[in-house]
Design an enzyme around this catalytic site. Structure first.
Site, mmCIF file in Angstrom:
data_model
loop_
_atom_site.group_PDB
_atom_site.id
_atom_site.type_symbol
_atom_site.label_atom_id
_atom_site.label_comp_id
_atom_site.label_asym_id
_atom_site.label_seq_id
_atom_site.Cartn_x
_atom_site.Cartn_y
_atom_site.Cartn_z
ATOM 1 N N THR A 78 0.826 -1.208 0.000
ATOM 2 C CA THR A 78 0.000 0.000 0.000
ATOM 3 C C THR A 78 0.860 1.257 0.000
ATOM 4 O OG1 THR A 78 -1.777 -1.146 1.159
ATOM 5 C CG2 THR A 78 -1.812 1.254 1.223
ATOM 6 N N LEU A 162 -8.433 0.586 6.184
ATOM 7 C CA LEU A 162 -7.924 -0.090 7.380
ATOM 8 C C LEU A 162 -8.470 0.543 8.648
ATOM 9 C CD1 LEU A 162 -4.204 -0.936 6.575
ATOM 10 C CD2 LEU A 162 -6.116 -2.509 6.818
ATOM 11 N N THR A 236 0.850 -0.133 13.429
ATOM 12 C CA THR A 236 1.006 -1.068 12.314
ATOM 13 C C THR A 236 1.038 -0.305 10.996
ATOM 14 O OG1 THR A 236 -1.393 -1.410 12.188
ATOM 15 C CG2 THR A 236 -0.127 -2.976 13.538
ATOM 16 N N GLY A 237 1.264 1.023 11.077
ATOM 17 C CA GLY A 237 1.287 1.873 9.892
ATOM 18 C C GLY A 237 2.674 1.963 9.292
ATOM 19 N N ARG A 238 3.466 2.919 9.769
ATOM 20 C CA ARG A 238 4.847 3.102 9.340
ATOM 21 C C ARG A 238 5.671 3.513 10.555
ATOM 22 N NH1 ARG A 238 3.697 0.519 5.655
ATOM 23 N NH2 ARG A 238 3.816 0.945 3.416
ATOM 24 N N ASP A 262 4.583 -3.025 14.965
ATOM 25 C CA ASP A 262 4.852 -3.964 13.880
ATOM 26 C C ASP A 262 5.758 -3.330 12.827
ATOM 27 O OD1 ASP A 262 4.282 -6.533 12.518
ATOM 28 O OD2 ASP A 262 3.258 -5.269 11.040
ATOM 29 N N GLU A 267 14.022 -0.959 8.416
ATOM 30 C CA GLU A 267 13.673 -2.368 8.356
ATOM 31 C C GLU A 267 14.551 -3.085 7.343
ATOM 32 O OE1 GLU A 267 8.950 -1.726 9.532
ATOM 33 O OE2 GLU A 267 9.510 -2.182 7.458
ATOM 34 N N HIS A 289 6.891 -6.547 11.114
ATOM 35 C CA HIS A 289 6.142 -6.038 9.956
ATOM 36 C C HIS A 289 5.357 -7.158 9.271
ATOM 37 C CE1 HIS A 289 6.153 -2.464 6.947
ATOM 38 N NE2 HIS A 289 5.013 -3.138 6.859
ATOM 39 N N ALA A 291 1.833 -7.690 10.228
ATOM 40 C CA ALA A 291 0.405 -7.516 10.474
ATOM 41 C C ALA A 291 -0.419 -7.726 9.213
ATOM 42 C CB ALA A 291 0.137 -6.120 11.049
ATOM 43 N N TRP A 292 0.152 -7.384 8.084
ATOM 44 C CA TRP A 292 -0.542 -7.479 6.795
ATOM 45 C C TRP A 292 -0.549 -8.891 6.225
ATOM 46 C CZ3 TRP A 292 2.435 -8.907 2.433
ATOM 47 C CH2 TRP A 292 3.823 -9.010 2.689
#
Length: 322
Positions: A78, A162, A236-238, A262, A267, A289, A291-292
């Protein structure tokens, strides 16, 4: 295979687990894939590419101007902050992303983190490891507060698909969702609460907005000070949405009760990252990372990715960012 066929290059296919099925694209093409691509390898791997698939590989203007053959960048995620959107817009490179694929996976991950933190599951697990139960000599022990999720106010920052899905699932387990207005704006839209007031009201804050220049360090020392000492922060965004140093300070001082993250400013993260360096804290829950990444969400992502590319070739503008 004839060189006249459009060349599709996937720069970091290992970001998608091997068990997820990729169907064939609907048009004749050359498909080239790499598990990982470093910046040093881009010059060789982008030669002749017309369609580039990237999850996290950075594609800035300096790189893109070397490859005039590129017509489409299909982001297999996304977030598009790894692509120079201004350069693409000015140079007629289309950019599409994946939207709406994780509206079950991410909310379930968020709710799981909320329950774990509000009920201090990780902290109790650590205490059992340390032998606290044996020292206490009772059938149970209470070394950390346990708070109910039902009745809690959850402030959601970001009202896209979301954010809306979080609100629905939170309501289903008895939480009261409110949406925070954008930070720094004077006019509060109907159905929103001012950013500062939303933080003050929150028992839980969950972040679901994109990372931009204006949202970097959206939550830092001043914002953490507005939150209740019993509240928890979920990201859980950025990673860049939260100042990680300030967050660790707030967790250690008891300014907020807990945090579930997350995502990280870099990263993969290592122990130079403030969160990883303090991951033994009983009120800090970290995941890499993912969650998705439920199986159903991953398959949906791949299906949308390939549909985006097919639609571009067919002249349609599916999920276009540029």
């Amino acid at each position: 295979m004839p060189q006249s066929l459009p060349k599709v290059v996937f720069l970091d296919k290992a970001t998608i687990p091997a068990h997820v099925h990729f169907r064939e694209l609907s048009f004749p093409h050359q498909w080239v894939e790499y598990d990982y691509t470093s910046l040093d390898e881009l010059e060789e791997r982008l030669v002749g590419a017309e369609i580039v698939i990237s999850n996290k590989v950075a594609l800035n203007g300096e790189i893109l101007k070397q490859f005039p053959s590129i017509k489409l960048i299909a982001v297999s995620a996304t977030g598009t902050n790894n692509v120079d959107l201004d350069y693409c817009a000015q140079n007629h490179i289309a950019v599409c992303n994946i939207q709406g694929y994780a509206i079950r996976s991410v909310p379930e991950h968020v709710i799981g983190m909320i329950f774990a933190l509000k009920r201090n599951l990780f902290a109790y697990h650590q205490d059992i490891e340390k032998g606290v139960w044996q020292k206490d000599k009772q059938f149970c022990f209470f070394t950390h507060p346990i708070t109910d999720v039902a009745g809690a106010t959850i402030t959601i920052v970001g009202s896209g698909s979301l954010g809306q899905a979080i609100a629905t699932l939170a309501s289903a387990v008895g939480m009261k969702p409110i949406f925070a207005e954008r930070k720094g704006v004077s006019q509060v839209r109907e159905g929103y609460v001012s950013f500062e007031e939303a933080l003050q009201q929150a028992d839980i804050v969950s972040l679901h907005c994109p990372l931009t220049q204006s949202t970097t360090d959206l939550i830092a020392r001043d914002e953490l000070a507005l939150m209740k000492p019993t509240s928890v922060l979920i990201n859980t965004g950025r990673g860049g949405l939260v100042n990680e140093v300030h967050l660790v300070e707030a967790l250690k001082s008891g300014e907020i009760a807990g945090a579930g993250f997350d995502v990280f400013t870099q990263e993969p993260a290592d122990t130079s990252n403030p969160l990883l360096a303090n991951m033994s804290l009983p009120n800090l829950l970290l995941t890499p990372h993912v969650a998705w990444g439920s199986d159903s969400a991953l398959q949906s992502l791949v299906d949308i990715l390939l549909n985006n590319i097919d639609d571009f070739i067919a002249g349609k503008h599916s999920n276009r960012v540029v």
